[in-house]
Design an enzyme around this catalytic site. Structure first.
Site, PDB file in Angstrom:
ATOM      1  N   VAL A  48       0.838  -1.207   0.000  1.00 17.29           N
ATOM      2  CA  VAL A  48       0.000   0.000   0.000  1.00 17.29           C
ATOM      3  C   VAL A  48       0.870   1.252   0.000  1.00 17.29           C
ATOM      4  O   VAL A  48       0.680   2.171  -0.799  1.00 17.29           O
ATOM      5  CB  VAL A  48      -0.970   0.003   1.197  1.00 17.29           C
ATOM      6  CG1 VAL A  48      -1.734   1.330   1.265  1.00 17.29           C
ATOM      7  CG2 VAL A  48      -1.965  -1.145   1.088  1.00 17.29           C
ATOM      8  N   THR A  97       0.602   1.060   7.634  1.00 13.03           N
ATOM      9  CA  THR A  97       0.995  -0.171   8.323  1.00 13.03           C
ATOM     10  C   THR A  97      -0.236  -0.827   8.931  1.00 13.03           C
ATOM     11  O   THR A  97      -1.354  -0.325   8.808  1.00 13.03           O
ATOM     12  CB  THR A  97       2.006   0.125   9.447  1.00 13.03           C
ATOM     13  OG1 THR A  97       1.314   0.717  10.570  1.00 13.03           O
ATOM     14  CG2 THR A  97       3.106   1.065   8.985  1.00 13.03           C
ATOM     15  N   LYS A 109      -6.492  -0.077  10.584  1.00 12.56           N
ATOM     16  CA  LYS A 109      -7.799  -0.126  11.233  1.00 12.56           C
ATOM     17  C   LYS A 109      -7.731  -0.181  12.761  1.00 12.56           C
ATOM     18  O   LYS A 109      -8.764  -0.117  13.436  1.00 12.56           O
ATOM     19  CB  LYS A 109      -8.581  -1.349  10.730  1.00 12.56           C
ATOM     20  CG  LYS A 109      -8.966  -1.283   9.279  1.00 12.56           C
ATOM     21  CD  LYS A 109      -9.712  -2.510   8.826  1.00 12.56           C
ATOM     22  CE  LYS A 109      -8.775  -3.638   8.460  1.00 12.56           C
ATOM     23  NZ  LYS A 109      -8.015  -3.395   7.230  1.00 12.56           N
ATOM     24  N   VAL A 150     -12.398   0.786   5.652  1.00  5.79           N
ATOM     25  CA  VAL A 150     -13.525  -0.032   5.181  1.00  5.79           C
ATOM     26  C   VAL A 150     -13.680   0.171   3.678  1.00  5.79           C
ATOM     27  O   VAL A 150     -13.820   1.296   3.211  1.00  5.79           O
ATOM     28  CB  VAL A 150     -14.842   0.366   5.883  1.00  5.79           C
ATOM     29  CG1 VAL A 150     -15.981  -0.529   5.412  1.00  5.79           C
ATOM     30  CG2 VAL A 150     -14.696   0.319   7.388  1.00  5.79           C
ATOM     31  N   ALA A 192     -11.539  -0.275   1.201  1.00  8.25           N
ATOM     32  CA  ALA A 192     -10.376   0.221   0.442  1.00  8.25           C
ATOM     33  C   ALA A 192     -10.677   1.611  -0.101  1.00  8.25           C
ATOM     34  O   ALA A 192     -10.843   2.556   0.671  1.00  8.25           O
ATOM     35  CB  ALA A 192      -9.991  -0.756  -0.654  1.00  8.25           C
ATOM     36  N   LEU A 244     -13.409   2.622  -1.744  1.00 11.11           N
ATOM     37  CA  LEU A 244     -14.834   2.950  -1.889  1.00 11.11           C
ATOM     38  C   LEU A 244     -15.227   4.082  -0.935  1.00 11.11           C
ATOM     39  O   LEU A 244     -14.824   4.096   0.227  1.00 11.11           O
ATOM     40  CB  LEU A 244     -15.695   1.722  -1.591  1.00 11.11           C
ATOM     41  CG  LEU A 244     -15.581   0.544  -2.564  1.00 11.11           C
ATOM     42  CD1 LEU A 244     -16.467  -0.606  -2.097  1.00 11.11           C
ATOM     43  CD2 LEU A 244     -15.965   0.970  -3.967  1.00 11.11           C
ATOM     44  N   GLU A 255      -4.584  -9.917   4.458  1.00  9.69           N
ATOM     45  CA  GLU A 255      -3.581  -9.384   5.363  1.00  9.69           C
ATOM     46  C   GLU A 255      -2.333 -10.262   5.253  1.00  9.69           C
ATOM     47  O   GLU A 255      -2.402 -11.398   4.776  1.00  9.69           O
ATOM     48  CB  GLU A 255      -4.111  -9.407   6.803  1.00  9.69           C
ATOM     49  CG  GLU A 255      -5.343  -8.542   7.051  1.00  9.69           C
ATOM     50  CD  GLU A 255      -5.039  -7.052   7.063  1.00  9.69           C
ATOM     51  OE1 GLU A 255      -3.850  -6.695   7.227  1.00  9.69           O
ATOM     52  OE2 GLU A 255      -5.972  -6.245   6.885  1.00  9.69           O
ATOM     53  N   ASP A 307     -10.981  -9.023  10.854  1.00  7.07           N
ATOM     54  CA  ASP A 307     -10.897  -7.850   9.980  1.00  7.07           C
ATOM     55  C   ASP A 307     -12.283  -7.290   9.688  1.00  7.07           C
ATOM     56  O   ASP A 307     -12.492  -6.070   9.718  1.00  7.07           O
ATOM     57  CB  ASP A 307     -10.198  -8.245   8.677  1.00  7.07           C
ATOM     58  CG  ASP A 307      -9.949  -7.061   7.772  1.00  7.07           C
ATOM     59  OD1 ASP A 307      -9.270  -6.111   8.206  1.00  7.07           O
ATOM     60  OD2 ASP A 307     -10.452  -7.068   6.631  1.00  7.07           O
ATOM     61  N   LYS A 310     -14.040  -3.627  10.773  1.00  9.23           N
ATOM     62  CA  LYS A 310     -14.696  -2.750   9.808  1.00  9.23           C
ATOM     63  C   LYS A 310     -16.128  -2.441  10.221  1.00  9.23           C
ATOM     64  O   LYS A 310     -16.586  -1.288  10.115  1.00  9.23           O
ATOM     65  CB  LYS A 310     -14.669  -3.388   8.422  1.00  9.23           C
ATOM     66  CG  LYS A 310     -13.272  -3.502   7.820  1.00  9.23           C
ATOM     67  CD  LYS A 310     -13.290  -4.246   6.488  1.00  9.23           C
ATOM     68  CE  LYS A 310     -11.907  -4.348   5.874  1.00  9.23           C
ATOM     69  NZ  LYS A 310     -11.887  -5.103   4.608  1.00  9.23           N
TER      70      LYS A 310
END
Length: 811
Positions: free
Chosen positions: A471, A551, A575, A605, A607, A609, A663, A674, A678
């Site tokens: 990322v 990270t 997150k 949440v 990516a 969007l 991940e 995960d 979210k």
């Protein structure tokens, strides 16, 4: 006729004087040339006098060094046939100096009059040299026509006598006249005096005024007045035009281009002033006149600062309504020779603060406490105290007058960047707004004001990126590709000032070249720890700063409160913070709001969007979110779309990891952790107080498969392949599919594996896509649907980039 003044740096070297010669000889009208002493000579004259007065024989070596320097200059600028003649004249001057120093050495005492005499030799000697270097020039001695009177132990120009002498002496002057600046004589005694700091500028202005010159040109070593100090503001630029008032305000607050009193004589005669660079004569320079000018949309012309400020405060309820308090304050300060450059008083009259130089601070407090001793004893005045090592900043511009919102914008900008204003002042002319802050905030204050008031060519966003995995690397690549376009089309400069990996970190205020950031990071970077990263960001104290977390690290997430408190915005794909304890989440949001910065986590949440932004827009417009149903794991959706008769569960999980959807440890996705994070974040953004432990879980992989390390997991997970293949075949026969669904209804949250038929919106969700259905009071019968890529480094990085852009108010 023109008057040209050349400063010490202009005449301080052979090349400098040769430039002066070229400039003067190219003029097409008569000129009077005023020159300063060679750069550094005045200080050296003071030094020699001090050494001689102290009985230190090393004064002789310093004296010889001065003589040698002037000889070198003469040999370099005077025509060979004239060198001996000029050297004889200069040697006579130095002989006089030598005799004076010898006398001081013998009696070990020195008076103010002798000091004035000694320093006058600097301008006398330099002007003689320059007059012999310029073809056709004639030397005039300023002591013959610049006359002063003694007032309060200061040499004040006697304008009546001075103007008369100038007009008489220069009535039939040659085309090129050269004289020394700074030096003068007393009207009554004929003792040698001087005009003080910046006196050569003043001499030139007096001559221009007396002789009704067409223009006064101040030739120095800079291209003109700058919008700010270029040593602090990298993109400061030359101001092409200033009014007399603007120039005076900038000079009074630290702009050292010209000496403030220079403005007065030419202002009254409406003689324009041009600031030019001796070493870059082609530069346009700065033109100063009575005419007001300015670009549309730019209310201020420039920023000036004094980094040597002490604030003296007189405070007490006994001051309220008492006539004469301020008179007593300023009388005592004037009596003791203390100059005040800023005054700030509360309308209640119970507090008066004044700005003085740090060197005057102790004396100012002492004399004021003595003056108000009775009031202090009686409790009418609480205390008189100083705050030292402060800085004063002034924003200047004629166009500020009658322009609403300038002060609000100024102080709002400072507040958002964590810059505390200790005191402020603005006159009714509205040409200058001044404020005092701590010295360590000066650089940041100047930069953010320069940026916010469009004095900079670009708005600057200073970015720290932590994490250079998939990322982070994609983000830096996207920034690199967009930098030039954003600068040219949006006037935005993205300056990456810090990059940190798990092992190394690199920070530089000037910015990191993104073409080869990895090489620079690992060759020039230092060891990285979360503590070191935080200290570097905070200590850099840079304006418009954004910390970007790419990270999944707990320690990095723990830095957010400190960063936000220090007015650094946080953009995070991590997150952990937003899904941590509700009180921590709330504290981060409140801190960001209180400090006027941003805490953004859209990519937590979906990516890239726009889920969280859309929810916030709904809520802020008065809607209420009642229910959410979502497939929020691109990893799990990819896995369930990939499973087939040829690809078992274990292989699908491995493919998700290899494709970069999961991940680093895929168990985080498979355990539902995960998705739970979210869902908690979404529920909180919808206005509900939810903890991770409140979420009901219906998982599809038994808990024992998550025990041990990753190697253990990869060994055991194939055990489930056969079972899942059987269930998959049953689903396929019923024309259904698996989806791992997160649901929130009125604050109640659950996650789990669901079977959906071909009529359900989740059925045709392809690849790693995400989807969310939002039911609100407005979108009730037909919920709002957001659908698209929900995983992948590129889209996540794009979402982070979008958050960064929103801080710059660019969408």
């Amino acid at each position: 006729m023109k008057v040209l003044k050349f400063g010490g740096t202009s005449v301080g070297s052979v090349n400098g004087i040769l430039s002066v010669k070229k400039i003067v000889e190219s003029q097409n009208e008569p000129v009077i040339v005023v020159v300063s002493a060679l750069s550094g000579i005045t200080d050296q004259l003071y030094k020699v006098a001090k050494l001689a007065c102290g009985g230190d024989k090393s004064y002789l070596a310093e004296y010889e060094q001065m003589l040698s320097r002037h000889t070198e200059v003469i040999n370099g600028v005077v025509e060979p046939g004239k060198i001996e003649e000029v050297q004889t004249i200069i040697n006579a001057q130095f002989t006089d100096l030598s005799n004076i120093f010898r006398g001081i050495y013998l009696i070990k005492d020195i008076s103010v009059k002798i000091i004035d005499t000694i320093v006058s030799y600097g301008e006398s000697i330099s002007s003689i040299i320059v007059s012999h270097a310029i073809q056709g020039a004639v030397h005039f001695d300023s002591k013959e026509f610049i006359k002063t009177e003694n007032q309060f132990d200061k040499h004040i120009v006697d304008f009546d006598k001075t103007n008369g002498l100038i007009q008489e002496i220069f009535a039939n002057a040659p085309d090129i006249c050269v004289c020394g600046g700074f030096i003068s004589t007393d009207t009554n005694t004929s003792f040698i005096t001087n005009l003080g700091r910046g006196g050569s500028d003043y001499t030139a202005a007096i001559l221009a005024s007396a002789l009704h010159a067409s223009i006064l040109e101040i030739w120095t070593d800079v291209d003109g007045f700058m919008t700010a100090d270029p040593r602090i503001i990298n993109n400061a630029y030359v101001i092409d035009k200033l009014s007399f008032i603007e120039a005076m305000e900038l000079c009074n607050f630290g702009a050292k281009v010209i000496y403030p009193p220079t403005i007065f004589p030419v202002f009254h005669k409406n003689i324009p002033v041009k600031i030019k660079n001796t070493f870059n004569p082609e530069a346009a320079g700065t033109f100063i006149s009575r005419e007001k000018s300015g670009e549309a949309g730019k209310a201020i012309k420039g920023i000036s600062s004094i980094n040597d400020t002490s604030l003296i405060t007189v405070q007490g309820l006994g001051m309220v309504g008492v006539i004469g308090v301020n008179y007593r304050i300023f009388r005592m300060l004037a009596k003791n020779g203390i100059s005040v450059f800023l005054v700030s008083q509360a309308s209640s009259e119970n507090t008066t603060s004044i700005g003085v130089r740090n060197a005057d601070s102790a004396l100012a407090v002492e004399v004021l406490r003595k003056e108000f001793a009775n009031e202090i004893v009686q409790g009418e005045i609480n205390d008189i105290f100083s705050e030292d090592d402060l800085a004063t900043v002034a924003i200047v511009g004629d166009n500020m007058k009658r322009t609403p919102g300038i002060a609000g914008k100024l102080f709002g900008t400072l507040g958002r960047n964590g810059i505390n204003v200790v005191a402020c002042a603005q006159g009714a002319s509205e040409t200058n707004i001044s404020f005092v802050t701590d010295r360590k905030s000066l650089r940041k204050a100047l930069n953010v004001i320069h940026d916010s008031f469009f004095l900079s060519e670009y708005q600057v966003l200073n970015i720290f990126v932590t994490g250079i995995g998939t990322v982070g690397s994609n983000l830096l690549d996207q920034i690199k590709k967009q930098q030039q376009k954003l600068m040219s089309q949006n006037g935005l400069k993205l300056n990456v000032v810090g990059i940190a990996s798990s092992k190394k970190m690199l920070f530089t205020r000037d910015g990191i070249n993104l073409e080869n950031f990895r090489e620079e990071l690992f060759s020039k970077g230092i060891d990285a720890t979360s503590k070191n990263i935080c200290e570097e960001v905070v200590n850099m104290n840079i304006f418009n700063s954004v910390f970007v977390d790419c990270t999944a690290n707990h320690e990095i997430a723990d830095l957010y409160p400190i960063l936000l408190e220090n007015n650094t915005s946080v953009v995070t794909a991590n997150k952990i913070a937003a899904s941590s304890a509700y009180e921590n989440y709330l504290n981060l949001k409140d801190t960001a709001r209180r400090r006027g910065v941003k805490f953004l986590f859209e990519t937590n949440v979906g990516a890239g969007l726009p889920i969280i932004n859309t929810m916030n827009n709904l809520i802020n417009s008065g809607d209420h979110i009642q229910k959410m149903e979502a497939v929020l794991s691109g990893t799990l959706n990819y896995i369930f779309n990939t499973i087939s008769s040829e690809i078992p569960l274990s292989k699908a999980i491995l493919m998700a990891k290899e494709a970069g959807f999961s991940e680093p440890d895929p168990r985080i996705d498979l355990s539902g952790k995960d998705v739970i994070r979210k869902l908690v974040i979404l529920a909180r953004e919808a206005g509900y107080k939810v903890e991770q432990t409140d979420v009901i879980k219906n998982l599809f992989i038994p808990d024992e498969y998550f025990a041990g390390n990753q190697d253990d997991f990869w060994k055991k997970i194939p055990e489930l392949d056969a079972e899942f293949e059987g269930r998959r075949q049953t689903l396929a026969s019923e024309n259904k599919r698996w989806r791992f669904v997160a649901t929130m209804e009125n604050g109640n949250c659950k996650v789990g594996l669901q079977e959906v038929d071909n009529l359900h919106p989740f059925f045709d969700l392809q690849g790693s896509n995400n989807i969310i259905l939002i039911t609100t009071e407005r979108y009730n019968e037909f919920p709002m649907m957001i659908k698209g890529y929900g995983a992948g480094a590129s889209v996540t990085a794009a979402g982070v980039f979008s958050d960064i852009m929103s801080i710059a108010n660019i969408r």
